[in-house]
Design a protein around this motif. Structure first.
Motif, PDB file in Angstrom:
ATOM      1  N   LYS A  51       0.792  -1.155   0.108  1.00 33.44           N
ATOM      2  CA  LYS A  51       0.072  -0.180   0.111  1.00 33.44           C
ATOM      3  C   LYS A  51       1.023   1.110   0.127  1.00 33.44           C
ATOM      4  CE  LYS A  51      -2.089  -1.169   3.891  1.00 33.44           C
ATOM      5  NZ  LYS A  51      -1.480  -2.579   4.248  1.00 33.44           N
ATOM      6  N   THR A  52       2.061   1.140   0.783  1.00 38.05           N
ATOM      7  CA  THR A  52       2.674   2.477   1.040  1.00 38.05           C
ATOM      8  C   THR A  52       3.658   2.630  -0.287  1.00 38.05           C
ATOM      9  OG1 THR A  52       2.902   2.271   3.365  1.00 38.05           O
ATOM     10  CG2 THR A  52       4.455   3.735   2.249  1.00 38.05           C
ATOM     11  N   ALA A  55       1.096   3.983  -2.784  1.00 37.93           N
ATOM     12  CA  ALA A  55       0.838   5.287  -2.588  1.00 37.93           C
ATOM     13  C   ALA A  55       1.738   6.507  -2.816  1.00 37.93           C
ATOM     14  CB  ALA A  55       0.458   5.569  -0.989  1.00 37.93           C
ATOM     15  N   LEU A  56       2.975   6.038  -2.497  1.00 38.35           N
ATOM     16  CA  LEU A  56       4.289   7.081  -2.793  1.00 38.35           C
ATOM     17  C   LEU A  56       4.284   7.116  -4.284  1.00 38.35           C
ATOM     18  CD1 LEU A  56       6.695   6.240  -0.065  1.00 38.35           C
ATOM     19  CD2 LEU A  56       5.092   8.179  -0.027  1.00 38.35           C
ATOM     20  N   LEU A  72       4.117  13.338   3.013  1.00 41.35           N
ATOM     21  CA  LEU A  72       4.079  12.146   3.743  1.00 41.35           C
ATOM     22  C   LEU A  72       4.021  12.190   5.231  1.00 41.35           C
ATOM     23  CD1 LEU A  72       4.014   8.982   3.521  1.00 41.35           C
ATOM     24  CD2 LEU A  72       6.355   9.038   3.584  1.00 41.35           C
ATOM     25  N   GLU A  74       4.169   9.756   8.379  1.00 38.77           N
ATOM     26  CA  GLU A  74       4.020   8.398   8.670  1.00 38.77           C
ATOM     27  C   GLU A  74       3.669   8.267  10.081  1.00 38.77           C
ATOM     28  OE1 GLU A  74       7.821   6.373   6.834  1.00 38.77           O
ATOM     29  OE2 GLU A  74       8.549   8.396   7.530  1.00 38.77           O
ATOM     30  N   VAL A 118      -0.348  12.588   2.337  1.00 43.34           N
ATOM     31  CA  VAL A 118      -0.290  11.305   2.268  1.00 43.34           C
ATOM     32  C   VAL A 118      -0.290  10.911   3.708  1.00 43.34           C
ATOM     33  CG1 VAL A 118       0.669   9.148   1.601  1.00 43.34           C
ATOM     34  CG2 VAL A 118       0.836  10.835   0.158  1.00 43.34           C
ATOM     35  N   ASP A 120       0.036   7.733   6.104  1.00 46.28           N
ATOM     36  CA  ASP A 120       0.547   6.465   5.817  1.00 46.28           C
ATOM     37  C   ASP A 120       0.310   5.724   7.210  1.00 46.28           C
ATOM     38  OD1 ASP A 120       1.550   4.361   4.592  1.00 46.28           O
ATOM     39  OD2 ASP A 120       3.441   4.619   5.475  1.00 46.28           O
ATOM     40  N   THR A 121      -0.338   4.438   7.114  1.00 44.89           N
ATOM     41  CA  THR A 121      -0.516   3.694   8.284  1.00 44.89           C
ATOM     42  C   THR A 121      -1.429   3.839   9.212  1.00 44.89           C
ATOM     43  OG1 THR A 121       1.823   2.873   7.650  1.00 44.89           O
ATOM     44  CG2 THR A 121       0.429   1.785   9.710  1.00 44.89           C
ATOM     45  N   CYS A 122      -2.724   4.166   8.835  1.00 43.33           N
ATOM     46  CA  CYS A 122      -3.663   4.960   9.920  1.00 43.33           C
ATOM     47  C   CYS A 122      -4.423   3.752  10.635  1.00 43.33           C
ATOM     48  CB  CYS A 122      -4.746   5.633   8.952  1.00 43.33           C
ATOM     49  SG  CYS A 122      -3.896   7.071   8.158  1.00 43.33           S
ATOM     50  N   THR A 148      -3.228   5.338   3.595  1.00 46.05           N
ATOM     51  CA  THR A 148      -3.143   3.986   3.607  1.00 46.05           C
ATOM     52  C   THR A 148      -3.524   3.299   4.907  1.00 46.05           C
ATOM     53  OG1 THR A 148      -0.778   3.788   4.456  1.00 46.05           O
ATOM     54  CG2 THR A 148      -1.182   4.318   1.955  1.00 46.05           C
ATOM     55  N   SER A 149      -4.162   2.156   5.119  1.00 50.63           N
ATOM     56  CA  SER A 149      -4.678   1.612   6.196  1.00 50.63           C
ATOM     57  C   SER A 149      -5.009   0.198   5.870  1.00 50.63           C
ATOM     58  CB  SER A 149      -5.925   2.537   6.612  1.00 50.63           C
ATOM     59  OG  SER A 149      -6.441   1.818   7.744  1.00 50.63           O
TER      60      SER A 149
END
Length: 691
Positions: A51-52, A55-56, A72, A74, A118, A120-122, A148-149
């Protein structure tokens, strides 16, 4: 059209070869168009599915359409509640000086921006992320958000894209690409293609699982790897894959977890132990930190580096390409290590060692702050930010303890000087709400809290902290501390426009030799009140005398934080006395120093001084001055309050703008100003520092 490398923002360098995902990228390109409806987009999928990276990749492609950058954030290192808005503000490099709610300041800053965010990792912060996204998008029509999650945010209007494992051809291509880096000369032929395809099928096409398997080619042939996975791993999948009642197939998150478990089994016992203990790091880490925190029992400190490099060769640990001494774990790999650490019963003990290591880090930095190593410490604070935050969170579980006071006081001091004012204030408020015994730890925490209020331009908030700090410094009988505390007691006088009272108060403070630790930095900051007060009262000869003496003191100790402000005071005095060429040189020196210390308010004031000098220069470049005004506006937006809302500073800026409009004409002025406004922060500083 700018290249990806030139995009404003903070995206990391593009990783090695990207494989597949063309349909997903096309979908994202459409949804991330600035002209679209602005609905948030969430990439959903199991850990390790890519996912990351997707996304990037999409963000880089979309970035050229966002003049205010692609940013971004994080979120995986965050654990405590309420940290998401602060993390976003810090990622955006907004040095907000206001004391109100973070989200309000963030929304006010973003209102007229055109940027892509962005998150990332929610998955562990869904409610906080959803609330922040809703507030931002409600007031900032030019902002787009990509998330992203493992789960959707579950908010109105959200668009979700399920990120599936790679198709067979793409999975095979990824395997071959990575295998060539492990086994030079690796190629896909009839035999290897069949074996690679078989491995990728067993691994469900999950990119991280493939990369972990490929890493084993350093010790196994492809045929052996295929056999291991086919016989041992597949049999384990079969046990997990069938529920006796439902007969349902194996969930993909178990595919990855079982692959990680297989990698874990292939590690030697001490490698497994190090893997588990490394999971305590919230962000990247150094070899020295790993040795100090992870050694113990059967794992000797002198073995940590060797084992760390072995885990790196197995792709369990990743090495930072920009800094070979820094390492990190991917989130899914860290989670597995953390589970194993809990199984070993070591979780709390290692977490306390992590806290104590960064408490010691802060103690060393504070004791070495007023030296030529100040900039190096500042860079280390930025590199260790996630770990410092985790150490503070751990310490604040018992806010009344001596450990909490020492940890938060030291880290709060560093955060204040490195521009992380919000986090410093929140942490210091929590620890100082508890009762503590008098001592140097309490003194440092009180000074840091008062200094945060002064730096944020809030005299009413600074006064009670400054009074407590001075009382304690006198109780302890520490002359250097009393001297340093003069800074936070004088700050409110300066902020309320009372230069005469400042000069009078300075006469009551005995000057003592400057020391090399944090107190020495405070001593020099206190001495900087004198030229500033003279500057405010128009006593320019006195500015020249006191500032020259102080500049020599700062240069002698290596104190750059205060030294850059002194350069700015001298530049202002130069201007007032008609020394325009000298003012330009001193303003650039101030700007360069503030930039090295990540001091955004100082940078903004430095650019203003350059504008003033350019305007006063007889043969000055009016277009350059107008462009610098646009760059200054961008810098002040990061601060949150233009010219700190000081009437004299605001009036001076408006006067310079009127003068340039008269000199250039509205059309030329606005064109040059717009060019400066369109520059990224770093581009603007590069331009400002060019002579």
């Amino acid at each position: 059209m700018p290249s990806e490398k030139a995009l404003p923002g903070n995206l990391p360098p593009a990783p090695r070869g990207f494989v597949g995902r063309q349909d997903e990228l096309a979908w994202l390109a459409e949804k991330l168009e600035p002209s679209g409806d602005g609905r948030p987009v969430t990439l959903v999928g199991v850990g390790g599915v890519g996912k990351t990276r997707l996304a990037l990749r999409a963000a880089r492609r979309a970035g050229v359409a966002y003049p205010d950058g692609v940013w971004l954030v994080e979120l995986s290192p965050l654990r405590a509640e309420g940290q998401v808005p602060v993390a976003v503000m810090e990622a955006l490099r907004v040095a907000d000086q206001t004391a109100g709610p973070v989200i309000g300041a963030l929304c006010a800053w973003a209102r007229d921006k055109r940027l892509l965010l962005v998150l990332d990792t929610c998955e562990h912060l869904l409610a906080e992320c959803a609330a922040l996204v809703a507030d931002l998008l409600a007031v900032a029509p030019g902002v787009r958000v990509l998330v992203t999650s493992r789960e959707p945010l579950d908010m109105p209007g959200e668009r979700t894209l399920e990120v599936e494992p790679l198709q067979e051809a793409d999975a095979t291509a990824l395997f071959a690409q990575r295998a060539a880096t492990v086994t030079p000369g690796f190629v896909l032929d009839t035999t290897t293609r069949r074996q690679v395809t078989g491995v990728c099928r067993i691994l469900d096409g999950i990119p991280l699982a493939i990369e972990l398997a490929v890493a084993r080619l350093s010790s196994h042939s492809l045929e052996e790897l295929h056999e291991l996975l086919g016989d041992r791993l597949r049999s384990r999948f079969d046990v997990l894959a069938r529920d006796e009642k439902t007969g349902q197939g194996l969930p993909r998150h178990w595919t990855l977890r079982t692959t990680i478990g297989w990698s874990h089994e292939l590690c030697a016992p001490l490698e497994r132990l190090l893997w588990a203990r490394l999971s305590v790091f919230a962000g990247s880490f150094t070899r020295r930190a790993a040795e100090w925190i992870c050694a113990g029992g059967p794992l000797r400190a002198d073995r940590v580096e060797i084992l760390l490099l072995r885990l790196t060769r197995q792709s369990v640990v990743l090495r930072d390409p920009a800094d070979p001494d820094r390492f990190r774990l991917l989130d899914t790999v860290r989670e597995y290590g953390a589970d194993w650490l809990r199984e070993l019963g070591e979780g709390e003990a290692v977490r306390r060692r992590h806290r104590d290591h960064y408490r010691r880090f802060a103690r060393e930095a504070c004791s070495d702050w007023n030296t030529g190593r100040q900039v190096a410490w500042c860079e280390r604070v930025f590199a260790e930010h996630a770990n410092l935050r985790a150490a503070v969170d751990c310490a604040l579980e018992d806010p009344g303890s001596r450990v909490a006071l020492e940890t938060v006081g030291g880290i709060g001091f560093l955060w204040r000087h490195c521009g992380m004012l919000r986090e410093a204030r929140l942490a210091l408020d929590r620890v100082l709400a508890a009762e503590h015994e008098p001592g140097e730890g309490l003194l440092l925490a009180l000074w840091s809290r008062a200094a945060v209020a002064v730096t944020q331009g809030h005299p009413d908030a600074a006064v009670p902290w400054a009074e407590r700090c001075m009382d304690l410094a006198r109780e302890l009988g520490d002359p250097a501390a009393i001297d340093a505390t003069g800074y936070v007691t004088l700050g409110p006088l300066v902020l309320t426009g009372r230069p005469a009272a400042t000069i009078e108060a300075l006469s009551d403070l005995p000057l003592v030799p400057v020391v090399s630790d944090w107190r020495g930095s405070g001593q020099l900051q206190m001495r900087a009140m004198r030229p500033l007060a003279h500057l405010m009262s128009g006593a320019y000869t006195e500015v020249d005398e006191s500032a020259a003496e102080l500049r020599a003191l700062c240069a002698g100790s290596g104190e750059l934080w205060t030294g850059a402000f002194v350069d700015a005071f001298i530049a202002d005095a130069d201007l007032a006395q008609g020394r325009t060429a000298a003012a330009l040189g001193n303003a650039r020196a101030a700007l360069a120093g503030h930039r090295l210390m990540h001091n955004t308010p100082g940078v903004a004031f430095g650019i203003d001084a350059l504008v003033a000098a350019e305007v006063r220069e007889e043969d000055g470049d009016g277009r350059r001055a107008a462009r610098l005004l646009g760059i200054s506006r961008r810098a002040w937006e990061r601060v949150g309050r233009e010219q700190f809302s000081l009437p004299g500073r605001v009036a001076a800026r408006e006067a310079r703008e009127r003068l340039l409009r008269d000199r250039l004409g509205d059309t030329v002025y606005e064109e040059a100003y717009a060019r400066g406004l369109a520059m990224s922060y770093d581009e603007g500083l590069d331009y400002a520092l060019r002579s």
